[in-house]
Design a protein around this motif. Structure first.
Motif, mmCIF file in Angstrom:
data_model
loop_
_atom_site.group_PDB
_atom_site.id
_atom_site.type_symbol
_atom_site.label_atom_id
_atom_site.label_comp_id
_atom_site.label_asym_id
_atom_site.label_seq_id
_atom_site.Cartn_x
_atom_site.Cartn_y
_atom_site.Cartn_z
ATOM 1 N N LEU A 110 11.798 11.397 9.976
ATOM 2 C CA LEU A 110 11.168 10.078 10.004
ATOM 3 C C LEU A 110 12.063 9.128 10.783
ATOM 4 C CD1 LEU A 110 8.914 8.201 9.136
ATOM 5 C CD2 LEU A 110 10.027 7.944 6.911
ATOM 6 N N HIS A 111 11.530 8.615 11.883
ATOM 7 C CA HIS A 111 12.319 7.860 12.854
ATOM 8 C C HIS A 111 11.994 6.364 12.818
ATOM 9 C CE1 HIS A 111 14.419 7.027 16.595
ATOM 10 N NE2 HIS A 111 13.307 6.640 17.182
ATOM 11 N N VAL A 112 10.735 6.036 12.486
ATOM 12 C CA VAL A 112 10.284 4.647 12.510
ATOM 13 C C VAL A 112 9.413 4.386 11.278
ATOM 14 C CG1 VAL A 112 9.061 2.852 13.796
ATOM 15 C CG2 VAL A 112 10.240 4.679 15.026
ATOM 16 N N TRP A 113 9.587 3.201 10.695
ATOM 17 C CA TRP A 113 8.798 2.793 9.529
ATOM 18 C C TRP A 113 8.367 1.347 9.719
ATOM 19 C CZ3 TRP A 113 6.816 5.374 5.458
ATOM 20 C CH2 TRP A 113 6.378 4.635 4.358
ATOM 21 N N LYS A 114 7.050 1.136 9.729
ATOM 22 C CA LYS A 114 6.492 -0.212 9.887
ATOM 23 C C LYS A 114 5.499 -0.436 8.753
ATOM 24 C CE LYS A 114 4.127 -3.177 13.272
ATOM 25 N NZ LYS A 114 3.460 -3.199 14.607
ATOM 26 N N PHE A 115 5.710 -1.486 7.979
ATOM 27 C CA PHE A 115 4.978 -1.646 6.715
ATOM 28 C C PHE A 115 4.637 -3.123 6.533
ATOM 29 C CE2 PHE A 115 4.494 -1.969 2.136
ATOM 30 C CZ PHE A 115 4.036 -0.722 1.714
ATOM 31 N N THR A 116 3.329 -3.437 6.430
ATOM 32 C CA THR A 116 2.894 -4.823 6.282
ATOM 33 C C THR A 116 1.981 -4.958 5.076
ATOM 34 O OG1 THR A 116 2.987 -5.146 8.680
ATOM 35 C CG2 THR A 116 1.740 -6.767 7.395
ATOM 36 N N ASN A 117 2.367 -5.832 4.155
ATOM 37 C CA ASN A 117 1.589 -6.100 2.954
ATOM 38 C C ASN A 117 0.921 -7.462 3.085
ATOM 39 O OD1 ASN A 117 1.148 -7.488 0.341
ATOM 40 N ND2 ASN A 117 1.988 -5.651 -0.595
ATOM 41 N N TYR A 118 -0.407 -7.454 3.004
ATOM 42 C CA TYR A 118 -1.163 -8.697 2.988
ATOM 43 C C TYR A 118 -1.519 -9.057 1.547
ATOM 44 C CZ TYR A 118 -1.896 -8.118 8.034
ATOM 45 O OH TYR A 118 -1.720 -7.978 9.396
ATOM 46 N N HIS A 119 -0.989 -10.178 1.088
ATOM 47 C CA HIS A 119 -1.430 -10.854 -0.123
ATOM 48 C C HIS A 119 -0.705 -10.461 -1.412
ATOM 49 C CE1 HIS A 119 -3.931 -13.454 -2.462
ATOM 50 N NE2 HIS A 119 -4.648 -12.517 -3.045
ATOM 51 N N ALA A 120 -0.307 -9.199 -1.614
ATOM 52 C CA ALA A 120 0.163 -8.787 -2.940
ATOM 53 C C ALA A 120 1.547 -9.315 -3.269
ATOM 54 C CB ALA A 120 0.139 -7.270 -3.077
ATOM 55 N N GLY A 121 2.497 -9.244 -2.323
ATOM 56 C CA GLY A 121 3.842 -9.717 -2.617
ATOM 57 C C GLY A 121 4.911 -8.772 -2.126
ATOM 58 N N GLY A 122 6.168 -9.119 -2.441
ATOM 59 C CA GLY A 122 7.301 -8.419 -1.855
ATOM 60 C C GLY A 122 8.032 -7.455 -2.753
ATOM 61 N N SER A 123 7.635 -7.308 -4.018
ATOM 62 C CA SER A 123 8.350 -6.374 -4.890
ATOM 63 C C SER A 123 8.196 -4.946 -4.380
ATOM 64 C CB SER A 123 7.804 -6.457 -6.318
ATOM 65 O OG SER A 123 8.111 -7.691 -6.892
ATOM 66 N N ALA A 124 9.323 -4.216 -4.301
ATOM 67 C CA ALA A 124 9.352 -2.836 -3.806
ATOM 68 C C ALA A 124 8.804 -2.730 -2.390
ATOM 69 C CB ALA A 124 8.606 -1.896 -4.747
ATOM 70 N N LEU A 125 8.947 -3.791 -1.631
ATOM 71 C CA LEU A 125 8.475 -3.782 -0.248
ATOM 72 C C LEU A 125 9.309 -2.858 0.632
ATOM 73 C CD1 LEU A 125 6.513 -5.220 1.790
ATOM 74 C CD2 LEU A 125 8.369 -6.844 2.204
ATOM 75 N N GLU A 126 10.602 -2.778 0.355
ATOM 76 C CA GLU A 126 11.501 -2.010 1.218
ATOM 77 C C GLU A 126 11.440 -0.519 0.900
ATOM 78 O OE1 GLU A 126 12.596 -3.692 3.570
ATOM 79 O OE2 GLU A 126 12.160 -5.648 2.697
ATOM 80 N N THR A 127 11.549 0.283 1.911
ATOM 81 C CA THR A 127 11.568 1.726 1.709
ATOM 82 C C THR A 127 12.942 2.186 1.230
ATOM 83 O OG1 THR A 127 11.308 3.888 2.744
ATOM 84 C CG2 THR A 127 12.102 2.102 4.163
ATOM 85 N N ALA A 176 -5.231 -8.590 -5.069
ATOM 86 C CA ALA A 176 -5.664 -7.503 -4.206
ATOM 87 C C ALA A 176 -4.683 -7.402 -3.042
ATOM 88 C CB ALA A 176 -7.075 -7.769 -3.695
ATOM 89 N N ALA A 177 -4.735 -6.289 -2.319
ATOM 90 C CA ALA A 177 -3.801 -6.113 -1.208
ATOM 91 C C ALA A 177 -4.409 -5.232 -0.134
ATOM 92 C CB ALA A 177 -2.498 -5.486 -1.690
ATOM 93 N N LEU A 178 -4.094 -5.557 1.082
ATOM 94 C CA LEU A 178 -4.308 -4.680 2.228
ATOM 95 C C LEU A 178 -2.931 -4.359 2.777
ATOM 96 C CD1 LEU A 178 -6.061 -3.312 4.445
ATOM 97 C CD2 LEU A 178 -5.950 -5.499 5.686
ATOM 98 N N ILE A 179 -2.635 -3.077 2.928
ATOM 99 C CA ILE A 179 -1.318 -2.668 3.399
ATOM 100 C C ILE A 179 -1.478 -1.736 4.594
ATOM 101 C CG2 ILE A 179 0.841 -1.497 2.804
ATOM 102 C CD1 ILE A 179 0.334 -2.294 -0.098
ATOM 103 N N GLU A 180 -0.877 -2.120 5.695
ATOM 104 C CA GLU A 180 -0.943 -1.326 6.925
ATOM 105 C C GLU A 180 0.414 -0.689 7.177
ATOM 106 O OE1 GLU A 180 -4.367 -3.917 9.242
ATOM 107 O OE2 GLU A 180 -2.253 -4.299 9.693
ATOM 108 N N VAL A 181 0.402 0.607 7.452
ATOM 109 C CA VAL A 181 1.641 1.357 7.615
ATOM 110 C C VAL A 181 1.573 2.175 8.902
ATOM 111 C CG1 VAL A 181 3.338 2.795 6.424
ATOM 112 C CG2 VAL A 181 1.557 1.649 5.100
ATOM 113 N N ALA A 182 2.698 2.228 9.584
ATOM 114 C CA ALA A 182 2.843 3.101 10.751
ATOM 115 C C ALA A 182 4.174 3.816 10.645
ATOM 116 C CB ALA A 182 2.764 2.295 12.044
ATOM 117 N N GLY A 183 4.189 5.064 11.087
ATOM 118 C CA GLY A 183 5.422 5.839 11.052
ATOM 119 C C GLY A 183 5.564 6.687 12.288
#
Length: 736
Positions: free
Chosen positions: A484-501, A469-476
């Protein structure tokens, strides 16, 4: 990079099942066996909830290096038939056919003349696990190189026998021809010479020039699936079909809930049943009988007498409160250290200051449920002990790892354990570990006879590992011009695949934060890329809406030239995105999404129809463009893409593991609804064939764009943002 605790091979961060160690302990006493027996009695995740932790140990061998010599990869029979040896396995993805094509291409043979021997630890080289879309970019080139070197050796030997210049010889269909003398010799005739075998065995499998894609005669073209007739007629034997002489059928007593421990049990009634053998070792209890029905009946007797100490239900989360629980049990507030692109988190620019300076900011939180792999064939294994040697037939994606688990569990050397993997009925990342093999071997050792152990569907749903399961918090943050000037992305629990924009953003911070979750988790098709792409692509639509810009135009505005942009344009052109946007029908919507993972690129467009009364979503049409470099088998690739689309539909619309009080609540296909035939939409598949680029795998990436495209289409239809996967019907009902 983390390493597999059995094989010591590097593994991606979210292959959690490979880095927690084997689930057993023989090192102190008989009772400690199964103190943490993987998926058996005490499969466990958190010691704080009474679930035992696995020992952190490593096996005594390394793997994944492939074939050292041509002869350990290519065998040429005296009948001219060629056998290719590989540690990879066939789980329905078409690897057997693809590897036949690879060898046939370089050996200048018809596909039918090549046989593939797969997944036998005694016969085959260690090619690493069958995972990560790795067969195409790694094993196919290895097979092609060995075949090309073998062809050169054959040419040199033929030149001696034909008294000709090797460079002047030609090869077709296993026959080498000298144009000067018009004499020829076949591979079969050359195989009669012992010098050929010696040369193949002593020559390293490297250095040969491979056939360029523009010159392919076998690769790049459709090839029928190997063993298709037996599969269609039911003659093919899967791991659950293996039968040995004098074989018994096993069953393992399972805990009534996660965290339960066995207080007492009466074995006498089960032992008194004719034809039943009961095996107990500490908290591991199982039985074997001459039929699966009798084994199940004996296990019922064991269950009736068992007394359990249950974990406190109040301390165990449920599927209803899991996302709050994950954030509360985050391992650290800091990002996992970066281990390469998209594997732990990056930071560039000034994110916090950028958000403060943005003309407009948005925030959103997305959640993704635990789901099961739901393979057609649950775990199965047949184990046989003979003269101190253990042989196991089982369905696994990693035979060498399973061999390592068996070696360590029973204190055996490599030459005392053989694992054989028949073509298996599905895996999807869910069969990397050897729980069933260990259990079957334990029962066989206790019975003194071969034992077949076949997990039930309920066992597969409960004791196999899950996609996290995952909780993902995003701010832009957006500039006044709508960039689009700012990208903030936090993934809880799922992992890092395709994490980067993949989008151009000057200020970026991405994080993957590990959490102490309640269920055993591990690999799944596309790993965490499903969750991360869902959140990213849904949020991109939200940003586009905030600037009153078409979602396609907003993406193109921020996508650099390249392959991801190309598939997005290909999909939207085929789908007629602009024309469909201009035409809007009540409760019908369109959406799109794109992404990249494992070296391949995908974009999907969908049309959905909403039933506001029931809150259900009907997907009418999916158009998907996919680029994985040079296409090696277009028919199989299309099947892979379409299979990924269907799998993505299930995760997007309905698939969700429900649990409470330490129990899985929907552990059957009656309650856990994978896609049915009437769920399938019209599917348009666009294969972008890049012959100028190396081939990448296709088993995973086609999944990742489906769910966000559907969620974005729902918003277009009824104006409601769906930030959960699967989509929640109760939310859609609010639009009535």
């Amino acid at each position: 990079m983390k390493r597999d605790l059995i094989t010591d091979e590097p593994v991606e961060d979210e292959r959690f099942e490979l880095v927690v160690g084997p689930g057993y302990d023989f090192s102190h006493s008989r009772r400690t066996f199964v103190e943490v027996f993987g998926a058996g009695m005490l499969i466990a995740i958190s010691a704080r909830r009474g679930m035992a932790q696995v020992p952190q140990r490593r096996g005594g061998f390394n793997g994944g290096g492939g074939a050292a010599t041509v002869g350990s990869r290519i065998v040429i029979g005296i009948d001219g038939a060629v056998t290719v040896l590989t540690g990879k396995v066939e789980v329905g993805q078409g690897a057997r056919t693809q590897l036949r094509q690879a060898a046939a291409e370089e050996l200048r043979l018809p596909v039918e003349s090549v046989r593939i021997e797969m997944g036998d630890t005694e016969q085959c080289p260690n090619d690493g696990g069958t995972s990560g879309s790795g067969t195409t970019p790694r094993t196919v080139p290895s097979v092609r190189t060995a075949a090309a070197v073998a062809r050169q050796i054959l040419l040199e030997l033929a030149a001696e026998k034909l008294q000709a210049d090797a460079s002047a010889l030609s090869v077709k269909d296993g026959r080498i021809l000298s144009p000067q003398s018009n004499r020829s010799i076949t591979y079969a005739e050359l195989a009669q010479d012992q010098a050929l075998k010696a040369k193949l065995a002593s020559t390293t499998s490297a250095g040969a020039a491979l056939t360029a894609p523009d010159d392919w005669q076998v690769l790049g073209k459709p090839a029928a699936k190997a063993d298709l007739q037996n599969i269609v007629t039911g003659a093919h034997r899967y791991p659950s079909d293996i039968v040995l002489p004098d074989m018994l059928y096993g069953r393992v007593l399972r805990r009534p809930a996660y965290g339960a421990s066995l207080k007492s049990i009466d074995l006498s009634r089960a032992r008194a049943m004719p034809g039943v053998t009961v095996v107990r070792d500490g908290e591991f209890v199982g039985c074997a009988a001459n039929s699966s029905w009798l084994a199940a009946k004996a296990t019922d007797e064991l269950s009736a007498s068992a007394q359990w100490e249950l974990a406190d239900p109040a301390k165990q989360p449920t599927s209803e409160n899991i996302f709050d629980y994950l954030k509360q049990h985050a391992a650290s507030s800091q990002a996992t250290s970066g281990r390469g692109p998209g594997r732990g988190g990056t930071s560039k620019g000034m994110v916090d200051q950028g958000l403060a300076d943005s003309h407009k900011t948005l925030t959103a939180a997305y959640d993704v449920a635990y789901i099961q792999h739901a393979p057609l064939e649950p775990r199965a294994a047949v184990a046989q002990w003979h003269d101190g040697k253990l042989t196991v037939w089982t369905g696994t994606q990693n035979p060498m790892r399973v061999r390592g688990e068996l070696m360590e569990a029973f204190k055996l050397s490599a030459d005392q354990v053989r694992v054989i993997v028949p073509d298996t009925g599905g895996a999807f990342g869910g069969k990397h570990t050897g729980e069933c093999a260990l259990e079957a071997a334990r029962l066989a050792k206790g019975c003194g006879k071969p034992v077949s152990l076949r997990w039930t569907r309920a066992e597969e749903f409960t004791w196999a590992y899950f996609r996290p399961a995952a909780l993902i918090e995003v701010a832009g943050g957006l500039t006044e011009q709508g960039n689009l000037h700012v990208w903030k992305f936090t993934n809880y629990h799922a992992g890092g695949s395709a994490l980067e924009t993949p989008y151009d953003v000057p200020n970026v911070r991405t994080q993957f934060i590990a959490c102490d979750g309640p269920l055993r988790v591990g690999s799944y098709r596309a790993l965490a890329a499903t969750a991360n792409t869902f959140a990213r692509e849904c949020f991109m639509d939200e940003l586009a809406a905030a600037t009153n810009v078409d979602p396609l135009h907003f993406r193109l505005q921020h996508l650099p030239q390249g392959r991801l942009r190309d598939v997005l344009v290909a999909a939207t052109d085929k789908f007629a995105w602009a024309a469909r946007c201009a035409k809007h029908t009540a409760d019908v919507g369109i959406g799109l999404a794109c992404g990249t993972e494992k070296g391949s690129y995908v974009a999907a467009c969908v049309e959905v129809q909403i039933d506001r009364r029931t809150g259900t979503v009907k997907v009418n049409h999916i158009c998907q463009a996919f680029d994985c470099g040079a296409v090696q088998n277009p028919d199989n690739l299309r099947s892979q893409v379409e299979g990924g689309i269907v799998m993505g539909l299930g995760a997007a619309l309905r698939e969700r593991i429900e649990f409470a009080d330490g129990k899985i609540r929907n552990g059957s296909f009656a309650d856990y609804l994978v896609p049915r035939m009437d769920d399938l939409p019209t599917i348009d598949t666009i294969l972008v064939n890049r012959r100028d680029l190396p081939s990448a795998g296709a088993g995973e990436t086609p999944v990742i764009a489906v769910a966000p495209a559907i969620a974005n289409a729902v918003f277009h239809a009824i104006g409601i943002r769906v930030r959960s996967m699967p989509l929640r019907a109760e939310l859609l009902k609010q639009s009535v």
